[in-house]
Design an enzyme around this catalytic site. Structure first.
Site, PDB file in Angstrom:
ATOM      1  N   TYR A 142      45.593  33.766  35.929  1.00  0.00           N
ATOM      2  CA  TYR A 142      46.291  32.644  35.295  1.00  0.00           C
ATOM      3  C   TYR A 142      47.443  32.158  36.179  1.00  0.00           C
ATOM      4  CZ  TYR A 142      48.927  30.367  31.438  1.00  0.00           C
ATOM      5  OH  TYR A 142      49.598  29.498  30.624  1.00  0.00           O
ATOM      6  N   LYS A 146      48.120  28.604  38.165  1.00  0.00           N
ATOM      7  CA  LYS A 146      49.297  27.780  37.859  1.00  0.00           C
ATOM      8  C   LYS A 146      50.049  27.398  39.143  1.00  0.00           C
ATOM      9  CE  LYS A 146      48.871  27.286  33.474  1.00  0.00           C
ATOM     10  NZ  LYS A 146      48.378  25.981  33.011  1.00  0.00           N
TER      11      LYS A 146
HETATM   12  C1  AKB Z   1      50.569  33.087  27.956  1.00  0.00           C
HETATM   13  O1  AKB Z   1      51.177  34.015  27.416  1.00  0.00           O
HETATM   14  O2  AKB Z   1      49.559  33.226  28.658  1.00  0.00           O
HETATM   15  C2  AKB Z   1      51.128  31.687  27.787  1.00  0.00           C
HETATM   16  C3  AKB Z   1      52.111  31.344  28.850  1.00  0.00           C
HETATM   17  C4  AKB Z   1      53.467  31.902  28.830  1.00  0.00           C
HETATM   18  O3  AKB Z   1      51.785  30.607  29.731  1.00  0.00           O
HETATM   19  N1  AKB Z   1      51.722  31.566  26.495  1.00  0.00           N
END
Ligand code: AKB
Length: 320
Positions: A142, A146
């Site tokens: 993730y 980003k």
């Molecule tokens: C997550 O916890 O993955 C999201 C974020 C902080 O991007 N809520």
């Protein structure tokens, strides 16, 4: 007057952003892109909507041309813990939908908002008062998508003058649509348990601090940034924004002001704990405050009071 397309309009942020944008720009000027059920109540009656799989660029381009869109909010996302469990899906959605939306924005002359996250930081980022411009070496799928999103969005601005803007959202706390698969989700789930009179099993250890924000402030952040005077923006992708920082014990104490008998026990989830440990404790969001007037309204106490008031009403109506 803007003509807006929201990709991912049925999710945690989209379901509330669509209502707010329609109240500002008019229902017919905000087109809600949806992918799969569940749909928020009254979704199809509230205004125009269109089925879009963000991994198919022609579906985005067709909607942009058909509805004469000039602004895209790209909210398609697989959150941090789910992306770690299913990396292929995390890469596909995190990178694929982003590039598709950017290409359509460039080719059709649209402005575009893409949320980044506190997940764009990593274990060697300074943890406290995390600066706007600092080390970004995330160790999650993730987080890597980003950082890529931030860099590519700046690239599209610099090379093709696409009006790209974004914020690094912290955990977002809300009471309309549940998040799913995020590391910060515990800060939403705990409220549902408290209002239902159930015991909450906390997946993170006491002392795990992360930035958080109540949904009304998160909506303000996105809309205010998209409305900001571009000549004042030194940064674009992405701005640190925060409203509060707490650990599970502080949130528990705040909820117990309303429910003194509420019980929280710890059942630590090693995956979520390791992700949370790699993220900052508290961001410095002074650039957002200076460049476009960011100024959140909800601290821990005000957010807790409002969450409990709203969820109690749902409970009384039988919808919770
Ligand atoms: C997550 O916890 O993955 C999201 C974020 C902080 O991007 N809520």
């Amino acid at each position: 007057m803007k003509r807006i397309l929201i990709i991912g309009s049925t999710g945690q942020i989209g379901s509330e952003l669509s209502v707010r944008l329609r109240s500002i720009y008019g229902a017919d000027n905000v087109i809600c892109g949806y992918y799969a059920p569940p749909f928020p109540e009254g979704f199809f009656e509230a205004g125009p909507s269109v089925e879009i799989d963000a991994l198919h660029i022609e579906q985005i381009a067709d909607a942009v041309r058909k509805y004469k869109i000039d602004t895209i909010y790209n909210l398609a996302a697989i959150l941090s813990a789910t992306a770690e469990k299913n990396p292929q899906l995390g890469w596909n959605v995190g990178v694929g939908s982003l590039l598709n939306c950017l290409d359509v924005a460039r080719d059709c002359n649209c402005a575009i908002f893409t949320p980044s996250s506190i997940g764009a930081f990593g274990p060697n980022t300074p943890k406290d008062h995390t600066p706007q411009d600092t080390i970004q070496r995330p160790n999650t799928v993730y987080g890597i998508t980003k950082v890529l999103g931030e860099l590519v969005s700046d690239y599209y601005f610099e090379h093709w003058q696409v009006d790209t803007r974004s914020v690094r959202f912290p955990g977002i706390i809300s009471n309309v649509t549940l998040p799913g698969g995020g590391t910060t989700d515990y800060a939403v789930e705990i409220f549902y348990k408290a209002v239902k009179g159930e015991i909450f099993e906390c997946p993170l250890k006491a002392g795990t601090f992360m930035d958080m924000m109540y949904m009304p402030d998160a909506l303000d952040a996105a809309i205010q940034l998209m409305e900001a005077d571009p000549s004042q923006l030194i940064h674009r992708n992405s701005f640190n924004v925060t409203a509060m920082s707490f650990d599970p014990e502080m949130l528990y104490a705040s909820i117990r002001r309303h429910y003194p008998d509420f019980q929280m026990v710890y059942a630590v989830d090693p995956l979520k704990q390791s992700i949370a440990d790699s993220w900052p404790n508290q961001l410095d969001d002074s650039c957002a405050r200076k460049e476009w007037g960011w100024n959140p309204h909800f601290n821990l106490e005000r957010m807790t009071d409002d969450m409990i008031r709203k969820l109690r009403t749902k409970r009384e109506n039988g919808s919770l």
